[in-house]
Write a protein that holds these residues in place. Structure first.
Motif, PDB file in Angstrom:
ATOM      1  N   MET A   1     -14.202  -3.704  -2.343  1.00  0.00           N
ATOM      2  CA  MET A   1     -13.481  -4.488  -1.352  1.00  0.00           C
ATOM      3  C   MET A   1     -12.876  -3.584  -0.276  1.00  0.00           C
ATOM      4  SD  MET A   1     -10.657  -7.302  -2.186  1.00  0.00           S
ATOM      5  CE  MET A   1     -10.489  -8.698  -1.156  1.00  0.00           C
ATOM      6  N   GLN A   2     -12.499  -2.394  -0.621  1.00  0.00           N
ATOM      7  CA  GLN A   2     -11.908  -1.475   0.340  1.00  0.00           C
ATOM      8  C   GLN A   2     -12.917  -0.451   0.845  1.00  0.00           C
ATOM      9  OE1 GLN A   2      -9.191  -1.313   2.053  1.00  0.00           O
ATOM     10  NE2 GLN A   2      -9.673   0.652   2.927  1.00  0.00           N
ATOM     11  N   VAL A  53      -4.552   5.245   1.477  1.00  0.00           N
ATOM     12  CA  VAL A  53      -3.480   4.914   0.534  1.00  0.00           C
ATOM     13  C   VAL A  53      -2.775   3.630   0.970  1.00  0.00           C
ATOM     14  CG1 VAL A  53      -1.226   5.664  -0.340  1.00  0.00           C
ATOM     15  CG2 VAL A  53      -3.140   7.260  -0.294  1.00  0.00           C
ATOM     16  N   PHE A  54      -2.528   3.500   2.272  1.00  0.00           N
ATOM     17  CA  PHE A  54      -1.893   2.290   2.794  1.00  0.00           C
ATOM     18  C   PHE A  54      -2.740   1.052   2.510  1.00  0.00           C
ATOM     19  CE2 PHE A  54      -1.472  -0.787   6.266  1.00  0.00           C
ATOM     20  CZ  PHE A  54      -0.143  -1.132   6.122  1.00  0.00           C
ATOM     21  N   PHE A  55      -4.051   1.142   2.775  1.00  0.00           N
ATOM     22  CA  PHE A  55      -4.903  -0.023   2.572  1.00  0.00           C
ATOM     23  C   PHE A  55      -5.078  -0.358   1.101  1.00  0.00           C
ATOM     24  CE2 PHE A  55      -6.471   0.876   6.947  1.00  0.00           C
ATOM     25  CZ  PHE A  55      -6.030  -0.317   7.498  1.00  0.00           C
ATOM     26  N   ILE A  56      -5.164   0.631   0.250  1.00  0.00           N
ATOM     27  CA  ILE A  56      -5.252   0.353  -1.186  1.00  0.00           C
ATOM     28  C   ILE A  56      -3.940  -0.268  -1.672  1.00  0.00           C
ATOM     29  CG2 ILE A  56      -5.410   1.449  -3.460  1.00  0.00           C
ATOM     30  CD1 ILE A  56      -7.503   3.326  -2.196  1.00  0.00           C
ATOM     31  N   GLY A  57      -2.818   0.214  -1.154  1.00  0.00           N
ATOM     32  CA  GLY A  57      -1.534  -0.402  -1.488  1.00  0.00           C
ATOM     33  C   GLY A  57      -1.451  -1.839  -1.003  1.00  0.00           C
ATOM     34  N   LEU A  61      -0.857  -5.207  -3.193  1.00  0.00           N
ATOM     35  CA  LEU A  61       0.120  -6.263  -2.909  1.00  0.00           C
ATOM     36  C   LEU A  61      -0.534  -7.634  -2.870  1.00  0.00           C
ATOM     37  CD1 LEU A  61       2.437  -4.714  -0.183  1.00  0.00           C
ATOM     38  CD2 LEU A  61       3.060  -5.395  -2.484  1.00  0.00           C
ATOM     39  N   ILE A  62      -1.756  -7.694  -2.339  1.00  0.00           N
ATOM     40  CA  ILE A  62      -2.459  -8.976  -2.293  1.00  0.00           C
ATOM     41  C   ILE A  62      -2.724  -9.474  -3.713  1.00  0.00           C
ATOM     42  CG2 ILE A  62      -4.659 -10.075  -1.698  1.00  0.00           C
ATOM     43  CD1 ILE A  62      -4.648  -8.294   0.833  1.00  0.00           C
ATOM     44  N   PHE A  63      -3.187  -8.569  -4.593  1.00  0.00           N
ATOM     45  CA  PHE A  63      -3.495  -8.973  -5.961  1.00  0.00           C
ATOM     46  C   PHE A  63      -2.241  -9.282  -6.769  1.00  0.00           C
ATOM     47  CE2 PHE A  63      -7.554  -6.507  -5.321  1.00  0.00           C
ATOM     48  CZ  PHE A  63      -8.344  -7.634  -5.260  1.00  0.00           C
ATOM     49  N   GLU A  64      -1.169  -8.532  -6.553  1.00  0.00           N
ATOM     50  CA  GLU A  64       0.043  -8.706  -7.357  1.00  0.00           C
ATOM     51  C   GLU A  64       1.002  -9.753  -6.792  1.00  0.00           C
ATOM     52  OE1 GLU A  64       0.700  -7.409 -10.341  1.00  0.00           O
ATOM     53  OE2 GLU A  64      -1.276  -6.475 -10.285  1.00  0.00           O
ATOM     54  N   ALA A  65       1.087  -9.867  -5.475  1.00  0.00           N
ATOM     55  CA  ALA A  65       2.035 -10.815  -4.872  1.00  0.00           C
ATOM     56  C   ALA A  65       1.255 -11.882  -4.102  1.00  0.00           C
ATOM     57  CB  ALA A  65       3.021 -10.082  -3.964  1.00  0.00           C
ATOM     58  N   SER A  66       1.024 -11.638  -2.828  1.00  0.00           N
ATOM     59  CA  SER A  66       0.251 -12.574  -2.011  1.00  0.00           C
ATOM     60  C   SER A  66      -0.214 -11.858  -0.752  1.00  0.00           C
ATOM     61  CB  SER A  66       1.099 -13.791  -1.623  1.00  0.00           C
ATOM     62  OG  SER A  66       2.098 -13.421  -0.694  1.00  0.00           O
ATOM     63  N   SER A  67      -1.188 -12.452  -0.091  1.00  0.00           N
ATOM     64  CA  SER A  67      -1.683 -11.862   1.147  1.00  0.00           C
ATOM     65  C   SER A  67      -0.626 -11.955   2.244  1.00  0.00           C
ATOM     66  CB  SER A  67      -2.973 -12.540   1.590  1.00  0.00           C
ATOM     67  OG  SER A  67      -2.753 -13.913   1.813  1.00  0.00           O
ATOM     68  N   LEU A  68       0.191 -12.991   2.214  1.00  0.00           N
ATOM     69  CA  LEU A  68       1.259 -13.123   3.204  1.00  0.00           C
ATOM     70  C   LEU A  68       2.275 -11.996   3.055  1.00  0.00           C
ATOM     71  CD1 LEU A  68       2.672 -14.706   5.445  1.00  0.00           C
ATOM     72  CD2 LEU A  68       3.813 -16.021   3.663  1.00  0.00           C
ATOM     73  N   PHE A  69       2.660 -11.699   1.825  1.00  0.00           N
ATOM     74  CA  PHE A  69       3.619 -10.617   1.601  1.00  0.00           C
ATOM     75  C   PHE A  69       3.025  -9.269   2.016  1.00  0.00           C
ATOM     76  CE2 PHE A  69       5.800  -7.504  -1.162  1.00  0.00           C
ATOM     77  CZ  PHE A  69       7.073  -7.652  -0.631  1.00  0.00           C
ATOM     78  N   SER A  70       1.740  -9.063   1.738  1.00  0.00           N
ATOM     79  CA  SER A  70       1.073  -7.840   2.159  1.00  0.00           C
ATOM     80  C   SER A  70       1.077  -7.729   3.684  1.00  0.00           C
ATOM     81  CB  SER A  70      -0.357  -7.815   1.640  1.00  0.00           C
ATOM     82  OG  SER A  70      -1.030  -6.679   2.102  1.00  0.00           O
ATOM     83  N   ASN A  71       0.854  -8.840   4.363  1.00  0.00           N
ATOM     84  CA  ASN A  71       0.891  -8.852   5.823  1.00  0.00           C
ATOM     85  C   ASN A  71       2.294  -8.560   6.340  1.00  0.00           C
ATOM     86  OD1 ASN A  71      -0.105  -9.093   8.396  1.00  0.00           O
ATOM     87  ND2 ASN A  71       0.026 -11.319   8.432  1.00  0.00           N
ATOM     88  N   VAL A  72       3.297  -9.064   5.665  1.00  0.00           N
ATOM     89  CA  VAL A  72       4.687  -8.803   6.059  1.00  0.00           C
ATOM     90  C   VAL A  72       5.006  -7.321   5.931  1.00  0.00           C
ATOM     91  CG1 VAL A  72       7.089  -9.192   5.402  1.00  0.00           C
ATOM     92  CG2 VAL A  72       5.539 -11.114   5.617  1.00  0.00           C
ATOM     93  N   ILE A  73       4.581  -6.705   4.836  1.00  0.00           N
ATOM     94  CA  ILE A  73       4.820  -5.274   4.653  1.00  0.00           C
ATOM     95  C   ILE A  73       4.102  -4.480   5.741  1.00  0.00           C
ATOM     96  CG2 ILE A  73       4.431  -3.312   3.110  1.00  0.00           C
ATOM     97  CD1 ILE A  73       6.694  -5.184   2.265  1.00  0.00           C
ATOM     98  N   GLY A  74       2.896  -4.883   6.084  1.00  0.00           N
ATOM     99  CA  GLY A  74       2.181  -4.234   7.190  1.00  0.00           C
ATOM    100  C   GLY A  74       2.903  -4.399   8.506  1.00  0.00           C
TER     101      GLY A  74
END
Length: 135
Positions: A1-2, A53-57, A61-74
């Motif tokens: 995926m990455q 490292v950023f993209f794997i992180g 976040l997408i797998f553990e929390a949500s894609s929205l939260f991952s987008n917020v962190i970005g």
């Protein structure tokens, strides 16, 4: 995926460098770098590693929390990057960087406020449901 998007992006960049003829100027660019050629290559290599490292992180976040939260962190990281560039590389802070930082901060604050509103609605709904069931 990455790995696949990273390989495609690398191939597109390499083709672009050779198609535009900019590969001829890389040696001069490396020689003109303040820290020298080794520092130039190390800067490029560690930048690539940091992005991976950023993209794997982000995927984590997408797998553990949500894609929205991952987008917020970005989005939160957007204002941090220009600040670090100014502090570490003595880059100039221009209007575009200031506007992008303000928009990123505004987006993060909007996310936090919407999360607060949703949480308040949920608590109110739970309280109303408990009040109805007590009757």
């Amino acid at each position: 995926m990455q790995i696949f998007p990273a390989i495609v992006a690398t191939c597109v960049c390499v083709v672009g460098i050779f198609a535009s003829g900019e590969w001829r100027g890389l040696k001069q660019e490396m020689a003109g770098y303040n820290g020298g050629g080794v520092s130039y290559v190390m800067n490029l290599a560690w930048t690539a590693v940091s992005w991976q490292v950023f993209f794997i992180g982000s995927l984590g976040l997408i797998f553990e929390a949500s894609s929205l939260f991952s987008n917020v962190i970005g989005t939160v990281s957007l204002p941090i990057i220009p600040i670090l560039a100014v502090m570490l590389f003595h880059d100039k802070m221009d209007g575009v960087k200031v506007v992008s930082m303000l928009l990123a901060i505004w987006g993060f604050c909007s996310y936090v406020y919407q999360h607060y509103l949703d949480s308040s609605k949920l608590r109110t709904a739970i309280r109303n449901a408990d009040a109805i069931s007590d009757c």
